[in-house]
Motif scaffolding. Structure first.
Motif, PDB file in Angstrom:
ATOM      1  N   VAL A  40       0.828  -1.217   0.000  1.00 22.67           N
ATOM      2  CA  VAL A  40       0.000   0.000   0.000  1.00 22.67           C
ATOM      3  C   VAL A  40       0.860   1.264   0.000  1.00 22.67           C
ATOM      4  CG1 VAL A  40      -1.733   1.308   1.278  1.00 22.67           C
ATOM      5  CG2 VAL A  40      -1.978  -1.163   1.024  1.00 22.67           C
TER       6      VAL A  40
ATOM      7  N   CYS B  14     -12.775  -0.131 -11.345  1.00 19.60           N
ATOM      8  CA  CYS B  14     -11.923   1.021 -11.021  1.00 19.60           C
ATOM      9  C   CYS B  14     -12.271   2.216 -11.900  1.00 19.60           C
ATOM     10  CB  CYS B  14     -10.447   0.660 -11.186  1.00 19.60           C
ATOM     11  SG  CYS B  14      -9.835  -0.544  -9.985  1.00 19.60           S
TER      12      CYS B  14
ATOM     13  N   ILE C 221      -5.282   1.881  -6.236  1.00 16.43           N
ATOM     14  CA  ILE C 221      -4.389   2.935  -5.744  1.00 16.43           C
ATOM     15  C   ILE C 221      -3.821   3.753  -6.899  1.00 16.43           C
ATOM     16  CG2 ILE C 221      -2.210   3.376  -4.537  1.00 16.43           C
ATOM     17  CD1 ILE C 221      -2.764   0.886  -2.852  1.00 16.43           C
TER      18      ILE C 221
ATOM     19  N   ARG D  55       1.394   3.859  -3.360  1.00 18.12           N
ATOM     20  CA  ARG D  55       1.007   5.257  -3.235  1.00 18.12           C
ATOM     21  C   ARG D  55       2.137   6.154  -3.733  1.00 18.12           C
ATOM     22  NH1 ARG D  55      -1.774   4.972   2.775  1.00 18.12           N
ATOM     23  NH2 ARG D  55      -3.854   4.266   2.084  1.00 18.12           N
TER      24      ARG D  55
END
Length: 521
Positions: free
Chosen positions: A371, A454, A415, A375
């Motif tokens: 994660v 998405c 993300i 990012r």
């Protein structure tokens, strides 16, 4: 009568007069403009009781004090029984250090010393008998006298130079290098010689000697640093008892560089030595080595001049991950901690190093940091510097990394999807747009359903953002109208700041029935 008889008897020389010639030769006496250096290793100081008692060595001391600096006979010109004594005599002769700042001074003496040093190099390479303790002591003393000196460091003290890049400066070349190079070669051959007993030599090439060698790594002359790198590596390999101390001393140099000065000329060479050392670490890794990674190597990404040693640093980091794949999560989070914000060229290096680390990362470790990692990669994808965006997109060209991404696509795609969409429609660089389309195609081919989800979420977020922007504009319009009407009624100026937080306005609009209620409050 008795006084006359005793007066004719030879007097016994005192201890001070016996050692006076040799002592003067080693304590700063001048020889035709050349100074005799008094530096010596701490091992020699700690063994002052073991003075040179050889006749030839004493003659050398007398020769230096008397001002005579003549070439000594060659090793081939003396019998084998006298070679050891001649070796000590030549070493003692080479303790004289001349001034090389004036190239016209002591030309003959300098040439004699150079030829003597070359003869010593040949002798050490061809000797077939073990060096005794006196030879080791004298060798250490001669090397210390010539090498251990205060380095000129104008770049470290001149704060005006901080205004521009020090990498553009010409490195300083030591005018004494023609002699220093031979001394370094002599030391290198002495250390690697099978005739040098490590148990004996470690008494003189001790911790103090190693620290002084490490101090020389700050030399601006890259030729000197190259020799030091090779010699220190050989010392590390031969003197096992010194290994923990050498690692700790290098560690301390890094600490001072990272947290105090950020200026040192030999970081790259020290990292090159460590790369070889880390490669030889036994498994499982000791806690000491893991702490070294966390406390010294990873923070080395912080200094502004990291580009000068980044290649060697990246190799050391990758070696740790290759040794213990569980360290991948620690390394990746460390890179993210020191990730550059405004230095695009440094950011390109970080992405390249990240690729090398990810190539050695296993799936379990990858999932632990996926994660925060993506990012940051998403921010790199949208970088206005095209090289940063390109380098981040190239991660998908690596088969191992691409497989890791595909396995964790349900976490990764949501993300980075906004960054991909913004690149496709709005990035100024055509190549970045093209590479982004290729990455999008990878995701659509692998999981079309996830991609559509998405996409719909991105479109919904876009609509919400558009609605939010319209509400902000409407709120500002109402505020301006209220301000105008209030001013017209009271003839007083009313300031409406455009710098009020838009988030606060939106919140107030959502909770209040009308803009007037907010003004009235």
């Amino acid at each position: 009568m008795m006084k006359q008889i005793f007066g004719k008897l030879p007097r016994k020389p005192s201890k001070s007069s016996q050692h006076e010639p040799n002592g003067d030769a080693l304590n700063g006496s001048h020889l035709n403009g050349g100074t005799v250096n008094s530096h010596s290793s701490s091992s020699a100081n700690s063994n002052q009781g073991k003075k040179t008692t050889d006749p030839l060595a004493s003659q050398a001391g007398l020769m230096l004090v008397s001002g005579i600096y003549e070439a000594l006979p060659g090793f081939r010109d003396v019998p084998s029984t006298e070679k050891q004594s001649l070796f000590l005599k030549k070493l003692n002769m080479c303790c004289v250090v001349f001034d090389f700042s004036d190239l016209t001074k002591n030309l003959r003496e300098k040439d004699v010393k150079k030829q003597t040093l070359l003869e010593l190099v040949d002798y050490i390479s061809s000797v077939t008998s073990k060096f005794n303790e006196l030879a080791v002591q004298e060798m250490t003393r001669m090397v210390s006298a010539n090498l251990f000196r205060t380095l000129p460091s104008p770049n470290h003290d001149n704060k005006l130079l901080e205004m521009y890049d020090l990498e553009d400066e010409e490195p300083a070349m030591d005018p004494a290098w023609p002699h220093l190079q031979i001394v370094y070669e002599l030391l290198l051959r002495f250390v690697v010689s099978p005739e040098t007993d490590a148990k004996l030599a470690k008494r003189y090439m001790d911790h103090s000697f190693v620290l002084k060698l490490l101090d020389l790594f700050d030399s601006e002359d890259h030729r000197e640093r190259d020799y030091l790198k090779t010699i220190l590596h050989r010392i590390y390999g031969k003197f096992m008892v010194h290994r923990p101390f050498i690692r700790k001393a290098i560690n301390n140099i890094f600490y001072r560089f990272i947290f105090e000065t950020e200026k040192h000329n030999g970081i790259a060479e020290l990292l090159e030595i460590l790369g070889s050392i880390i490669n030889g670490f036994a498994l499982p890794l000791k806690e000491e080595h893991k702490l070294f990674l966390v406390r010294a190597l990873i923070p080395l990404h912080k200094p502004k001049c990291a580009s000068t040693y980044h290649q060697q640093l990246s190799y050391c980091i990758t070696q740790f991950v290759d040794k213990d794949y569980k360290l991948a999560d620690t390394v990746i989070r460390g890179l993210l901690k020191f990730w550059p914000v405004i230095n695009s060229s440094k950011e390109v290096m970080f992405v390249g190093e990240l690729e090398e680390v990810l190539e050695a990362t296993q799936a379990a470790e990858f999932q632990r940091c996926v994660v925060p990692l993506f990012r940051q990669i998403g921010r790199c994808l949208n970088s206005s510097h095209f090289q940063v965006a390109e380098r981040a997109l190239f991660l998908w060209n690596n088969d191992h990394i691409r497989n890791l991404i595909i396995q964790n696509r349900s976490v990764i795609l949501p993300i980075i999807f906004p960054a991909l969409e913004r690149n496709t429609s709005g990035h100024w660089n055509q190549a970045v747009q093209s590479f982004t389309l290729n990455v999008r195609k990878i995701f659509t081919d692998v999981d079309h359903v996830l991609f559509d989800e998405c996409l719909s979420r991105f479109q919904e977020d876009g609509l919400k953002e558009k609605e939010m922007q319209e509400r902000r504009e409407l709120t500002w319009k109402h505020l301006e109208d209220v301000a105008s009407s209030t001013t017209a009624a009271s003839n007083e100026a009313v300031l409406v700041s455009r710098f009020v937080s838009s988030i606060a306005i939106a919140t107030a609009t959502a909770t209040s029935p009308t803009p007037k209620a907010m003004v009235g409050s």
